[in-house]
Structures are given as C-alpha cells and as structure tokens.
Design a protein around this motif. Structure first.
Motif, PDB file in Angstrom:
ATOM      1  N   GLU A   7       0.630  -1.253  -0.099  1.00 65.34           N
ATOM      2  CA  GLU A   7       0.169   0.048   0.030  1.00 65.34           C
ATOM      3  C   GLU A   7       0.632   1.313  -0.134  1.00 65.34           C
ATOM      4  OE1 GLU A   7      -3.891   1.847   2.419  1.00 65.34           O
ATOM      5  OE2 GLU A   7      -2.770   0.353   3.378  1.00 65.34           O
ATOM      6  N   ILE A   8       1.959   1.212   0.633  1.00 62.39           N
ATOM      7  CA  ILE A   8       2.876   2.567   0.699  1.00 62.39           C
ATOM      8  C   ILE A   8       3.487   2.633  -0.622  1.00 62.39           C
ATOM      9  CG2 ILE A   8       5.045   3.297   1.596  1.00 62.39           C
ATOM     10  CD1 ILE A   8       4.510   1.873   4.401  1.00 62.39           C
TER      11      ILE A   8
ATOM     12  N   LYS B 140       1.950   2.107  -3.413  1.00 64.25           N
ATOM     13  CA  LYS B 140       1.096   2.781  -4.037  1.00 64.25           C
ATOM     14  C   LYS B 140       1.058   4.471  -3.958  1.00 64.25           C
ATOM     15  CE  LYS B 140      -2.255  -1.101  -4.157  1.00 64.25           C
ATOM     16  NZ  LYS B 140      -3.575  -1.558  -3.746  1.00 64.25           N
ATOM     17  N   TYR B 141       1.624   4.622  -2.829  1.00 69.22           N
ATOM     18  CA  TYR B 141       1.801   6.147  -2.416  1.00 69.22           C
ATOM     19  C   TYR B 141       3.014   6.636  -2.663  1.00 69.22           C
ATOM     20  CZ  TYR B 141      -3.065   6.050  -0.920  1.00 69.22           C
ATOM     21  OH  TYR B 141      -4.499   6.113  -0.732  1.00 69.22           O
ATOM     22  N   LYS B 142       4.038   5.905  -3.502  1.00 67.77           N
ATOM     23  CA  LYS B 142       5.375   6.253  -3.531  1.00 67.77           C
ATOM     24  C   LYS B 142       5.661   7.800  -3.895  1.00 67.77           C
ATOM     25  CE  LYS B 142       5.920   3.972  -8.019  1.00 67.77           C
ATOM     26  NZ  LYS B 142       4.530   3.429  -8.133  1.00 67.77           N
ATOM     27  N   GLU B 143       4.868   8.165  -4.758  1.00 65.14           N
ATOM     28  CA  GLU B 143       4.986   9.641  -5.262  1.00 65.14           C
ATOM     29  C   GLU B 143       4.591  10.542  -4.015  1.00 65.14           C
ATOM     30  OE1 GLU B 143       3.159  12.829  -8.584  1.00 65.14           O
ATOM     31  OE2 GLU B 143       2.651  10.467  -8.594  1.00 65.14           O
ATOM     32  N   LEU B 144       3.779  10.365  -3.277  1.00 62.94           N
ATOM     33  CA  LEU B 144       3.675  11.151  -2.000  1.00 62.94           C
ATOM     34  C   LEU B 144       4.952  11.064  -1.001  1.00 62.94           C
ATOM     35  CD1 LEU B 144       2.060  12.978   0.072  1.00 62.94           C
ATOM     36  CD2 LEU B 144       0.906  10.759   0.754  1.00 62.94           C
TER      37      LEU B 144
ATOM     38  N   PHE C  66      -3.976   8.389   3.474  1.00 61.50           N
ATOM     39  CA  PHE C  66      -2.480   7.862   3.115  1.00 61.50           C
ATOM     40  C   PHE C  66      -1.870   7.123   4.104  1.00 61.50           C
ATOM     41  CE2 PHE C  66      -1.685  11.990   4.940  1.00 61.50           C
ATOM     42  CZ  PHE C  66      -0.465  11.658   5.770  1.00 61.50           C
TER      43      PHE C  66
ATOM     44  N   ILE D  89       4.186   6.868   6.128  1.00 60.02           N
ATOM     45  CA  ILE D  89       5.035   7.717   5.231  1.00 60.02           C
ATOM     46  C   ILE D  89       5.594   8.906   5.952  1.00 60.02           C
ATOM     47  CG2 ILE D  89       4.493   9.532   3.084  1.00 60.02           C
ATOM     48  CD1 ILE D  89       2.738   7.248   1.888  1.00 60.02           C
TER      49      ILE D  89
END
Length: 258
Positions: free
Chosen positions: A7-8, A10-14, A100, A104
């Motif tokens: 899941e993290i 998927k938010y690699k851009e953030l 999110f 992160i």
C-alpha cells in the motif's frame, strides 16, 4: 506487514514528495544549503578529535577515519529517531485532512536523513584518502550493511513515533536515552577497550554491531563478521515487526488523539 508495504508503494509519489520537502526545509533560507551536510561532520570531527585524541589521549590508529566511521551512522540514527518521534504530531493537520498510509510521515523523515547520510560519505572517503586507508574488496558488502541499518532505524522510528502520539513523555525520554546511548556505543573509543566481562552486554546494543561492521568493511578491510550481520538482521526484523504492530494498533486512534 507485506500488504502494508504494498500500500505504501502505491503512494510512493507522496513519499518521494514529502522526502524532498524535508530535504528542502532542512536548509531553507540557508546560504550554504546542502554544503552543511559536509560541514557538520567536519566540525564534529575536529571537536571530538581534539577532545578525545589530544586531551584524553586515546591512542587509535587513523583516529579521524575511525571516528567518522562511527560518528556518521550515529548522527543519521539519532536525527532520524529523535525527529520521527515528533513527526506525526507536527503533521496532525495533514493526517486529519486526507487518507494515506501514516507510515509515510516518519518514513519521509528517515529517507531524507538517509540521503544526507550518504552524502557525508564523501567526507569519509576523502579522509580515507588523506590518511592512506586502503579500500578493500570488503567494501562491496557496504550496501547490504546499510540496508539492514536502515531497516533497524525505520522499525524503531515507527515504534516511537506512534507511541509518542499517546504518551508525549516518550520524546523527552528519547532525548535522555540518546545522551547515554552515545557513550554506550564504541564511537569515540575502540570496542577493544571494553572490558571482556562487559563485551557481551555491549553487543546487545544494535548500534555497536552497526558501527563495528561498518568499520570492518570500510577501514579495516575485513569482510563483515557473520555473527554481527546475523545480530543486525535479528534487530532489524524485531524492530520492524514490533514497530509495524504497534503503529498499526495506535493508527486507529491517531485522528482522535492528535
């Protein structure tokens, strides 16, 4: 934990953007900017060298290189753990606004410090060149050692950052802990100086394993000892699992407490 990692990702851009923001904020409105990444270890090197080599007269070959090999990873570790302890509270507005993976936030701080840490290796390699420390084939193990070290740091950061949301005393405890932890780790002194009856206890300190392993593969020209690598890996797995478990449990009430 594997599902959480996916899941993290998927938010690699953030994660990338927050990491970049942390790097920019660290040197915002600074004239020297990223040059401070090199200047800080040099200043610390001069101070500690004067105090421990010329005042306390610690006799260690290539003391400047020896000291840097312990001081640089310690600085990264301390800044990451202490900084991440406050990270969730200081980003409470962001947590309340949008969903999110909350991991992160401390991860971005750890990664930004890790980038700085890698940059400071330039100072270490320059000092190795100046003092004619030979680079051996053992250096190829450095990426593995750094990866395990990063996992240890991430696990501890996840654990403490989440607990501090519930118990704000944790941040004060961490400050006191690191003052003692520094001198309990063979950074300014050689592990050989530790009395034999205390060496086993000292080995229970994960930073002892990290510092000694880095010195082995970088300045002693020795392949990392298997026992040290296994010990570091054990600490990394334990910290990651416990950190993930505690973080996941407390995350359910983040918005209410923060």
């Amino acid at each position: 934990m594997i599902n959480r990692i996916k899941e993290i990702m998927k938010y690699k851009e953030l994660l990338f953007n927050l990491t970049r923001k942390e790097l920019k904020l660290k040197y915002k409105n600074s004239v020297l900017g990223f040059f401070w990444s090199f200047l800080n270890p040099v200043v610390m090197l001069l101070v500690y060298t004067f105090a421990f080599k010329y005042v306390l007269r610690i006799q260690t070959e290539n003391f400047a290189v020896f000291l840097l090999a312990g001081l640089l990873p310690w600085t990264f570790f301390q800044m990451s753990v202490q900084g991440s302890t406050f990270s969730l509270i200081s980003n409470s507005a962001l947590i309340k606004k949008v969903y999110f993976p909350r991991e992160i936030i401390p991860l971005s701080l750890v990664f930004s410090n890790f980038v700085n840490f890698l940059m400071t290796f330039v100072v270490l390699f320059i000092s190795m060149f100046i003092f004619k420390v030979k680079i051996s084939i053992a250096l190829i193990t450095l990426p593995l050692v750094l990866l395990i070290f990063l996992m240890i740091t991430i696990g501890l950061c996840l654990l403490l950052s989440s607990i501090n949301v519930v118990y704000r005393d944790v941040s004060h405890f961490v400050e006191v802990l690191f003052m003692a932890w520094f001198y309990l780790t063979p950074i300014v002194y050689s592990f050989d100086l530790v009395p034999d009856k205390l060496k086993i206890i000292t080995m229970l300190n994960p930073m002892t394993l990290v510092v000694e392993t880095l010195r082995d593969c970088m300045i002693r020209g020795e392949m990392p000892r298997i026992s040290y690598l296994l010990g570091m890996t054990a600490f990394a797995i334990i910290f990651m699992l416990v950190g993930h478990k505690v973080f996941s449990n407390i995350e359910k009430i983040f918005a209410e407490i923060i």
